[in-house]
Motif scaffolding. Sequence first.
Motif, PDB file in Angstrom:
ATOM      1  N   ASP A   1       0.828  -1.216   0.000  1.00  0.00           N
ATOM      2  CA  ASP A   1       0.000   0.000   0.000  1.00  0.00           C
ATOM      3  C   ASP A   1       0.859   1.262   0.000  1.00  0.00           C
ATOM      4  O   ASP A   1       0.502   2.291  -0.595  1.00  0.00           O
ATOM      5  CB  ASP A   1      -0.931   0.007   1.207  1.00  0.00           C
ATOM      6  CG  ASP A   1      -1.991  -1.078   1.129  1.00  0.00           C
ATOM      7  OD1 ASP A   1      -2.598  -1.404   2.159  1.00  0.00           O
ATOM      8  OD2 ASP A   1      -2.226  -1.578  -0.007  1.00  0.00           O
TER       9      ASP A   1
ATOM     10  N   THR B   1       1.910   1.906  -3.603  1.00  0.00           N
ATOM     11  CA  THR B   1       0.851   2.414  -4.488  1.00  0.00           C
ATOM     12  C   THR B   1       0.477   3.851  -4.147  1.00  0.00           C
ATOM     13  O   THR B   1       0.117   4.640  -5.027  1.00  0.00           O
ATOM     14  CB  THR B   1      -0.402   1.512  -4.403  1.00  0.00           C
ATOM     15  OG1 THR B   1      -0.788   1.353  -3.029  1.00  0.00           O
ATOM     16  CG2 THR B   1      -0.140   0.159  -5.037  1.00  0.00           C
TER      17      THR B   1
ATOM     18  N   GLN C   1       0.752   6.982  -6.604  1.00  0.00           N
ATOM     19  CA  GLN C   1      -0.374   7.904  -6.781  1.00  0.00           C
ATOM     20  C   GLN C   1       0.079   9.351  -6.621  1.00  0.00           C
ATOM     21  O   GLN C   1      -0.345  10.240  -7.361  1.00  0.00           O
ATOM     22  CB  GLN C   1      -1.474   7.575  -5.769  1.00  0.00           C
ATOM     23  CG  GLN C   1      -2.781   8.325  -6.022  1.00  0.00           C
ATOM     24  CD  GLN C   1      -3.860   7.903  -5.039  1.00  0.00           C
ATOM     25  OE1 GLN C   1      -3.587   7.643  -3.865  1.00  0.00           O
ATOM     26  NE2 GLN C   1      -5.092   7.823  -5.525  1.00  0.00           N
TER      27      GLN C   1
ATOM     28  N   VAL D   1      -4.466   3.590  -8.607  1.00  0.00           N
ATOM     29  CA  VAL D   1      -3.217   2.815  -8.706  1.00  0.00           C
ATOM     30  C   VAL D   1      -3.497   1.419  -8.145  1.00  0.00           C
ATOM     31  O   VAL D   1      -4.053   1.284  -7.048  1.00  0.00           O
ATOM     32  CB  VAL D   1      -2.068   3.492  -7.928  1.00  0.00           C
ATOM     33  CG1 VAL D   1      -0.810   2.644  -8.039  1.00  0.00           C
ATOM     34  CG2 VAL D   1      -1.824   4.901  -8.436  1.00  0.00           C
TER      35      VAL D   1
ATOM     36  N   ILE E   1      -2.067  -2.828  -7.745  1.00  0.00           N
ATOM     37  CA  ILE E   1      -1.201  -3.988  -7.973  1.00  0.00           C
ATOM     38  C   ILE E   1      -2.154  -5.108  -8.339  1.00  0.00           C
ATOM     39  O   ILE E   1      -2.885  -5.640  -7.488  1.00  0.00           O
ATOM     40  CB  ILE E   1      -0.361  -4.331  -6.732  1.00  0.00           C
ATOM     41  CG1 ILE E   1       0.619  -3.190  -6.438  1.00  0.00           C
ATOM     42  CG2 ILE E   1       0.394  -5.636  -6.951  1.00  0.00           C
ATOM     43  CD1 ILE E   1       1.444  -3.416  -5.176  1.00  0.00           C
TER      44      ILE E   1
ATOM     45  N   SER F   1      -3.198  -4.570  -3.947  1.00  0.00           N
ATOM     46  CA  SER F   1      -3.229  -3.232  -3.330  1.00  0.00           C
ATOM     47  C   SER F   1      -3.962  -2.305  -4.289  1.00  0.00           C
ATOM     48  O   SER F   1      -3.805  -2.405  -5.506  1.00  0.00           O
ATOM     49  CB  SER F   1      -1.808  -2.709  -3.073  1.00  0.00           C
ATOM     50  OG  SER F   1      -1.851  -1.396  -2.527  1.00  0.00           O
ATOM     51  N   ARG F   2      -4.778  -1.413  -3.739  1.00  0.00           N
ATOM     52  CA  ARG F   2      -5.545  -0.518  -4.609  1.00  0.00           C
ATOM     53  C   ARG F   2      -5.691   0.848  -3.944  1.00  0.00           C
ATOM     54  O   ARG F   2      -5.899   0.946  -2.737  1.00  0.00           O
ATOM     55  CB  ARG F   2      -6.914  -1.119  -4.927  1.00  0.00           C
ATOM     56  CG  ARG F   2      -7.810  -1.363  -3.709  1.00  0.00           C
ATOM     57  CD  ARG F   2      -9.067  -2.126  -4.120  1.00  0.00           C
ATOM     58  NE  ARG F   2     -10.019  -2.248  -3.013  1.00  0.00           N
ATOM     59  CZ  ARG F   2      -9.982  -3.186  -2.070  1.00  0.00           C
ATOM     60  NH1 ARG F   2      -9.009  -4.112  -2.117  1.00  0.00           N
ATOM     61  NH2 ARG F   2     -10.875  -3.205  -1.108  1.00  0.00           N
ATOM     62  N   GLN F   3      -5.534   1.867  -4.749  1.00  0.00           N
ATOM     63  CA  GLN F   3      -5.754   3.242  -4.322  1.00  0.00           C
ATOM     64  C   GLN F   3      -6.750   3.880  -5.288  1.00  0.00           C
ATOM     65  O   GLN F   3      -6.550   3.846  -6.498  1.00  0.00           O
ATOM     66  CB  GLN F   3      -4.429   4.051  -4.340  1.00  0.00           C
ATOM     67  CG  GLN F   3      -3.314   3.463  -3.511  1.00  0.00           C
ATOM     68  CD  GLN F   3      -3.619   3.473  -2.027  1.00  0.00           C
ATOM     69  OE1 GLN F   3      -4.397   4.297  -1.549  1.00  0.00           O
ATOM     70  NE2 GLN F   3      -3.025   2.531  -1.298  1.00  0.00           N
TER      71      GLN F   3
ATOM     72  N   LEU G   1       1.671  -3.465 -12.165  1.00  0.00           N
ATOM     73  CA  LEU G   1       1.482  -2.251 -11.382  1.00  0.00           C
ATOM     74  C   LEU G   1       0.916  -1.227 -12.379  1.00  0.00           C
ATOM     75  O   LEU G   1       1.600  -0.856 -13.342  1.00  0.00           O
ATOM     76  CB  LEU G   1       2.803  -1.741 -10.811  1.00  0.00           C
ATOM     77  CG  LEU G   1       2.746  -0.354 -10.150  1.00  0.00           C
ATOM     78  CD1 LEU G   1       1.821  -0.354  -8.945  1.00  0.00           C
ATOM     79  CD2 LEU G   1       4.147   0.121  -9.742  1.00  0.00           C
TER      80      LEU G   1
ATOM     81  N   VAL H   1      -1.578   2.327 -13.457  1.00  0.00           N
ATOM     82  CA  VAL H   1      -2.174   3.625 -13.088  1.00  0.00           C
ATOM     83  C   VAL H   1      -3.310   3.897 -14.063  1.00  0.00           C
ATOM     84  O   VAL H   1      -3.213   3.612 -15.266  1.00  0.00           O
ATOM     85  CB  VAL H   1      -1.136   4.765 -13.114  1.00  0.00           C
ATOM     86  CG1 VAL H   1      -0.123   4.592 -12.011  1.00  0.00           C
ATOM     87  CG2 VAL H   1      -0.445   4.836 -14.464  1.00  0.00           C
TER      88      VAL H   1
ATOM     89  N   VAL I   1       7.896  -3.151  -6.353  1.00  0.00           N
ATOM     90  CA  VAL I   1       6.823  -4.098  -6.015  1.00  0.00           C
ATOM     91  C   VAL I   1       7.322  -5.531  -6.171  1.00  0.00           C
ATOM     92  O   VAL I   1       7.067  -6.407  -5.315  1.00  0.00           O
ATOM     93  CB  VAL I   1       5.586  -3.844  -6.897  1.00  0.00           C
ATOM     94  CG1 VAL I   1       4.551  -4.948  -6.695  1.00  0.00           C
ATOM     95  CG2 VAL I   1       4.976  -2.475  -6.590  1.00  0.00           C
TER      96      VAL I   1
END
Length: 799
Positions: A32, A35, A39, A47, A49, A61-63, A128, A130, A153
């Motif tokens: 996290d 990411t 971001q 963003v 993974i 992982s997420r944003q 990874l 965006v 990553v």
Amino acid sequence: MQQAAIPYNETERLAALEAAELLDTASEARFDRLTRLVQQCLEAEIVLISLVDKDRQWFKSRQGLDACETCRNISFCGHAILDDTIFEVTDASADNRFADNPLVTGAPFIRFYAGAPLVFAGQRIGTLCVISSEPRKLTPKERTILREFAAAVEQEIQDRQQEHAKQELAASRDQFERLVANIPGITYRCKADSDWTMLYMSGGIDPLSGYPATDFINNKVRSYASVIHPDDRERLEQLVMEAIALKQSWVLQYRIMHKNGHLLWVEERGKAEFDDNGQLSFLDGLILDISEEKRLKRQLITLTSQLPGVVYQYQQWPDGHAAFPYASAAIQAIYGVTPEQVKDDASLVFAKLYVADLPALAASIESSSRELSIWQHEYRVCRDDGSLSWLAGRAVPERMPDGSTLWHGYIQDITETKQYYLQLENVNKELELARERLNTASENALIGFWQANLETGELWWSPVIYQIFGFDEGAVNPSATLFKSAVHPDDWRLIEQSEKTARETGIHDVVHRIIRPDGSIRWVHELARMLPSDTKQHVLIGSVQDVTERMQLQQLKDEFISTVSHELRTPLTSIKGALGLVNAGTLGQVPESMSKLLQVAHSNSERLSQLINDLLDIEKLIAGKMPFDLLAVEVVKELEYAVNNLQPYASQFAVNLHLGDVAPQLKITADKLRLQQVVTNLLSNAIKFSGKNSTVKITADRQSDQVRIAVHDSGIGIASEFQPRIFERFAQADGSSSRQSGGTGLGLAICKELVEQMGGAIGFSSVLHQGSVFYFTLPLHTDSKPGKAVDRASDENTQ
């Protein structure tokens, strides 16, 4: 929609994904954190993974995205794992592979995607990536950043496999340090305290502050807050606290004090981190040196302040809202508003616009926005004093991610120029009206107008000339060749001689014949003046008129005068002889009462005899019947002879005759008798019209292959209105019976004919009450030019 192909090594790839032990595991800070940094660095909305499983893509992982997985058949990452390079889609809505993808047409409305493959055990197990909802394209530096983060990553995945292997953990940290070192600017993690106590800070702080990063870690030597300019600290603290309270990121600009004393501008992008209980943990961010950007901006402001108009950005949103995000200070002179007043709302500017011009202006802006074409328009604004000023604007539009249009342009005040062009337009209308009137008058009077360049041969003429020359206006264009083809062959030398004279005097005046296409012969009169010019170009502007009827009347008059002259000559000779004998006393003493009357009669008979002789001479000259004996003539001898013969006559008027220096070897080709006739006439005229105790001077000098002989006087001069008629027959400046100087009015006309028939040209210059100069040129004689007798009667074809 195009589904991604299945990799050829799908079995091995899925096995590597399983071995990574990442699928369906809980979120982890190590991923996290990366990411979130991505971001921040790349300013991305989303963003991820993403791990590409058999039928799905699952997000470790997420944003910026709530969903934890999507179907593989609609995934972008399924395409990204097919190659080792970054897979980038700049505008998915315009890409045939993705335009109808549910992730494009629906939430999260993907437009931009960039995915860097993640490799584990030699297999591409995911990406990874965006994602943004607006079109975009990564710069080379941004691609490098994404690739480096992907490497981080991958390293974290390796570290996760070997959590307790210290050597590999150290390598992971080194990899992270190298990654951070390649990121432009300074990455940091700090506490949310008043000193911004740094827990981590990359080495980029060294050149920015002059101090090593280790100085700031846990405030070992100094705090980061200590290098922030004191005037900026309170503002920064307030803005950061507001962003934390709203759980938003921040973008701030402030000054850093370098160790050596100078100031640098930085831009900080940061965001607060919270634990599972919602408590504030850390502040993470990126700091960039923008000193050069600030310097360039100041330079731009300085430059734009020197421009007469305003440099600006104008932005208009789909809902109709508009603003000027940037405008130079000159906007106040243009619209009467400051840049700050219209930075967020352009309504103050629109309030200044002239109401009648608003619809066209709005339409031009709408067209430019719709077609993304250059905006260019002229319109008026109302000044504070009630007057109107004209403005001209030009701008280049750009579509923004939020659907608005941003124009970059320049506006200037063109009031003076516009008024000039409006006046010019009125003048042009008046000129057009005058031209129409002139054309009408030209057509009614059958007078054509023309312009000719004697060097280039370029020729223009008005439509009436087609009618005069009998040309078909639609079939031919004006040209020197066309004109020459219409001139009577026997008259071409007259035109050439007149053009030669025009180069010296500025006046082109010639009457000649033309032959129309139907074979008819007409007489035309050309009259023109030379345009003044600083170049070597000689351009004549003049008129041409059909004078056939006038020439026919002149011919009838000449024939009448010739007949009368011949009929009068014999009886007049007898009368003059008889009166001479009586006055001489041959027939006896004449009573005194009759003597004066007889003397008057004899004097008038002499004058009448001279008139008849002049008439007969001019008749012979015009008819080409006067013989010329052209020989080598020594100029100085002939001029001395003329001066000596006329000295007694000059003495009667108390005038002194002076012969200037003449080269003794100077010779011309001329007829001696006719030469003396010309010189005597010019000298006697100069004597008659000069005042007492004045001097009449005669000079001669060589000019190329010609010799110029000139008579200078300081007499009464010639009135400008009479000058065009000076060489006409019977032309006299004073036509009254009481004029001071007698004469027949034929002398100068005879001189002109004599000079031209000896191959020369005659002219004059005069200023009223200051004097005149009459001059003529004759061909220079060389030994290769033998003298010859010429009978002009055989050299002329008269009509």
